[in-house]
Design an enzyme around this catalytic site. Structure first.
Site, short mmCIF file in Angstrom:
data_model
loop_
_atom_site.label_atom_id
_atom_site.label_comp_id
_atom_site.label_asym_id
_atom_site.label_seq_id
_atom_site.Cartn_x
_atom_site.Cartn_y
_atom_site.Cartn_z
CE LYS A 132 1.53 -7.65 4.94
NZ LYS A 132 2.18 -6.85 5.99
P1 NAD Z 1 1.55 3.04 1.55
O1 NAD Z 1 0.71 2.48 0.49
O2 NAD Z 1 0.92 3.96 2.54
O3 NAD Z 1 2.78 3.80 0.89
C1 NAD Z 1 3.65 3.22 -0.04
C2 NAD Z 1 4.54 4.34 -0.58
O4 NAD Z 1 5.54 3.77 -1.40
C3 NAD Z 1 3.79 5.35 -1.46
O5 NAD Z 1 4.30 6.63 -1.22
C4 NAD Z 1 4.15 4.90 -2.87
O6 NAD Z 1 4.09 5.96 -3.82
C5 NAD Z 1 5.56 4.45 -2.64
N1 NAD Z 1 6.10 3.53 -3.65
C6 NAD Z 1 5.55 2.40 -4.15
N2 NAD Z 1 6.38 1.84 -5.06
C7 NAD Z 1 7.46 2.64 -5.10
C8 NAD Z 1 8.66 2.61 -5.82
N3 NAD Z 1 8.91 1.64 -6.69
N4 NAD Z 1 9.58 3.60 -5.63
C9 NAD Z 1 9.35 4.60 -4.74
N5 NAD Z 1 8.22 4.68 -4.01
C10 NAD Z 1 7.30 3.72 -4.21
O7 NAD Z 1 2.24 1.79 2.30
P2 NAD Z 1 2.84 1.75 3.76
O8 NAD Z 1 1.77 1.31 4.70
O9 NAD Z 1 3.58 3.01 4.03
O10 NAD Z 1 3.86 0.52 3.65
C11 NAD Z 1 5.17 0.66 3.12
C12 NAD Z 1 5.99 -0.56 3.49
O11 NAD Z 1 6.03 -0.70 4.91
C13 NAD Z 1 5.48 -1.91 2.96
O12 NAD Z 1 6.57 -2.76 2.71
C14 NAD Z 1 4.68 -2.43 4.14
O13 NAD Z 1 4.54 -3.86 4.10
C15 NAD Z 1 5.56 -1.99 5.28
N6 NAD Z 1 4.89 -1.90 6.57
C16 NAD Z 1 3.80 -1.11 6.76
C17 NAD Z 1 3.25 -1.02 8.02
C18 NAD Z 1 2.10 -0.09 8.34
O14 NAD Z 1 1.77 0.06 9.53
N7 NAD Z 1 1.51 0.58 7.36
C19 NAD Z 1 3.77 -1.79 9.09
C20 NAD Z 1 4.88 -2.59 8.85
C21 NAD Z 1 5.43 -2.64 7.59
#
Ligand code: NAD
Length: 420
Positions: free
Chosen positions: A109
């Site tokens: 990571k």
């Molecule tokens: P992103 O940056 O695209 O989106 C994050 C979203 O969460 C945004 O809409 C933001 O406004 C919102 N957010 C942040 N803090 C918040 C809060 N306190 N309350 C409500 N909403 C809040 O990120 P992502 O890629 O969608 O990742 C989201 C989660 O999924 C993370 O934990 C990440 O590690 C996990 N994840 C992502 C992927 C991927 O392929 N992108 C894969 C596995 C896991």
């Protein structure tokens, strides 16, 4: 270093989960110690020229938990709260996820403590390229393959690909995944994680004997994962009643239109003010009655404060580490919530990243339909294996999922032996 890492609440949580599983598996001390601690913790300082002419120094991290089963794989996060301990925890979870899914990777990571929302695209590009340059000697297609995470997109991956390829003097698409399709990114990668979350939610509904059509859902986070989870669930005929992001939370009991919401967010930057829904308190939204609750934002949002008040049948952990160990115990005690643990629930992303890497190494590409069909097959297999494991070993889904991943890594370490 061990004490420093354990001071971090997110690493502390990952370590606590690991210890619990290691006890459950009866791991011998020699293997247990090697499985728990990261192999490489890399910190780099990143001086960047800002648009106003100042030079600002950011700190970037990359943690490679272990390389015993192949290169490490994991996202790169841009967020103000990024810390080394948090990155190390996320790297550790990636290990168990890759092993659970049968992918030939260790966990990694990365993160940069910055606020991308307050930075221009030019500043983000200079920061990303500087990070790729500084970290360049520690990554590579056979060593460490990054991907997007919170705050980063396919564009950031394209800048890393360009910087690394320039360094190498040749085009190296297999050094990064989640890149744009025209740069040999995989069809289906953008929606993979959210698609996988929605697909697994249907499998859980099936197990509970509940219909998919008309099932209700609440989603926290409308970024990459949350938005595609909403879109895919809506496509299956589910009603997504509540959605929140950093701008606020919205509610419509009859269901929120996924595509209209995406258009609204593209225009305004957040879900707040969506015309076809009313505003709701973001914390209260999590406690509303629904079939599926999907935390798809950050870690540690389901805590001992709200775990007892949840009114969902299924908790689909799209984010990494959204449930604290205290909340976990409450949920386990309640026994009325079907947990799809994060290491399985959001594994769609890394699985299609693996497909992307394989396609790049072969200089070959699959269609979106082929990719999503292969993804569903892999997720279904992992889901059914987990159900069987939990049934046999009489354990909860989180313990079962982590145990499956940790057991494989432990066996690999034992078989390879310890050098020298
Ligand atoms: P992103 O940056 O695209 O989106 C994050 C979203 O969460 C945004 O809409 C933001 O406004 C919102 N957010 C942040 N803090 C918040 C809060 N306190 N309350 C409500 N909403 C809040 O990120 P992502 O890629 O969608 O990742 C989201 C989660 O999924 C993370 O934990 C990440 O590690 C996990 N994840 C992502 C992927 C991927 O392929 N992108 C894969 C596995 C896991």
């Amino acid at each position: 270093m061990k004490e420093d890492l354990l001071q971090d609440p997110v690493f502390g949580m990952a370590a606590e989960q690991f210890d619990r599983v290691a006890d459950f598996l009866g791991l011998e001390q020699r293997v247990r110690e090697r499985c728990k601690w990261p192999k490489r913790l890399i910190t780099v300082s990143l001086p960047v020229t800002m648009d106003d002419g100042r030079t600002e120094v950011f700190f970037g991290y990359r943690v490679q938990h272990h390389l015993s089963r192949g290169p490490v794989k994991g996202g790169l996060r841009f967020h103000p709260s990024v810390k080394l301990g948090e990155v190390a925890a996320l790297a550790m979870w990636m290990n168990w996820k890759c092993a659970l899914m049968g992918l030939p990777y260790g966990g990694g990571k990365g993160g940069i403590a910055c606020d991308p929302r307050a930075m221009s695209m030019g500043e983000q590009e200079r920061l990303t390229r500087r990070f790729a340059q500084e970290i360049g000697q520690f990554i590579g297609p056979e060593v460490d393959v990054m991907a997007p995470d919170v705050g980063t997109t396919a564009q950031h991956m394209a800048w890393i690909l360009d910087t690394y390829s320039t360094r190498e003097g040749r085009f190296v698409p297999e050094v990064i995944t989640g890149k744009p399709v025209e740069l040999q990114g995989s069809e289906g990668r953008t929606q993979a994680t959210g698609h996988g979350v929605a697909f697994l939610a249907t499998r859980a509904l099936n197990k509970l004997g509940l219909p998919v059509l008309g099932a209700s859902a609440v989603v926290q986070g409308f970024g990459n994962v949350g938005s595609y989870a909403v879109e895919t669930m809506s496509g299956y005929g589910m009603h997504v009643r509540g959605v929140s992001d950093l701008s606020g939370a919205i509610w419509n009991k009859a269901g929120i239109d996924a595509l209209d919401l995406r258009a609204h967010v593209a225009k305004t930057g957040g879900v707040a003010g969506f015309p076809d829904a009313e505003a709701i308190d973001p914390d209260e939204m999590l406690e509303q009655e629904c079939d599926i609750l999907v935390p798809a934002a950050m870690e540690r949002v389901i805590t001992e404060k709200n775990a007892g008040n949840l009114k969902c049948r299924i908790l689909a952990e799209a984010a990494n580490g959204p449930t604290t160990p205290e909340a976990d115990s409450i949920i386990e005690e309640r026994g009325d919530i079907f947990l799809i643990p994060d290491v399985l629930c959001n594994a769609g992303g890394v699985t299609v990243s693996y497909f992307e890497w394989v396609q790049n190494l072969q200089r070959f590409s699959w269609t979106k339909l082929e990719v999503l069909a292969k993804l569903e097959t892999k997720l279904n297999e992992a889901f059914e294996n987990l159900m069987d494991f939990c049934e046999e070993r009489k354990c909860g889904h989180r313990l079962g999922a982590l145990a499956t991943g940790i057991d494989l890594v432990a066996r690999v370490k034992k078989t390879r032996g310890l050098f020298p």
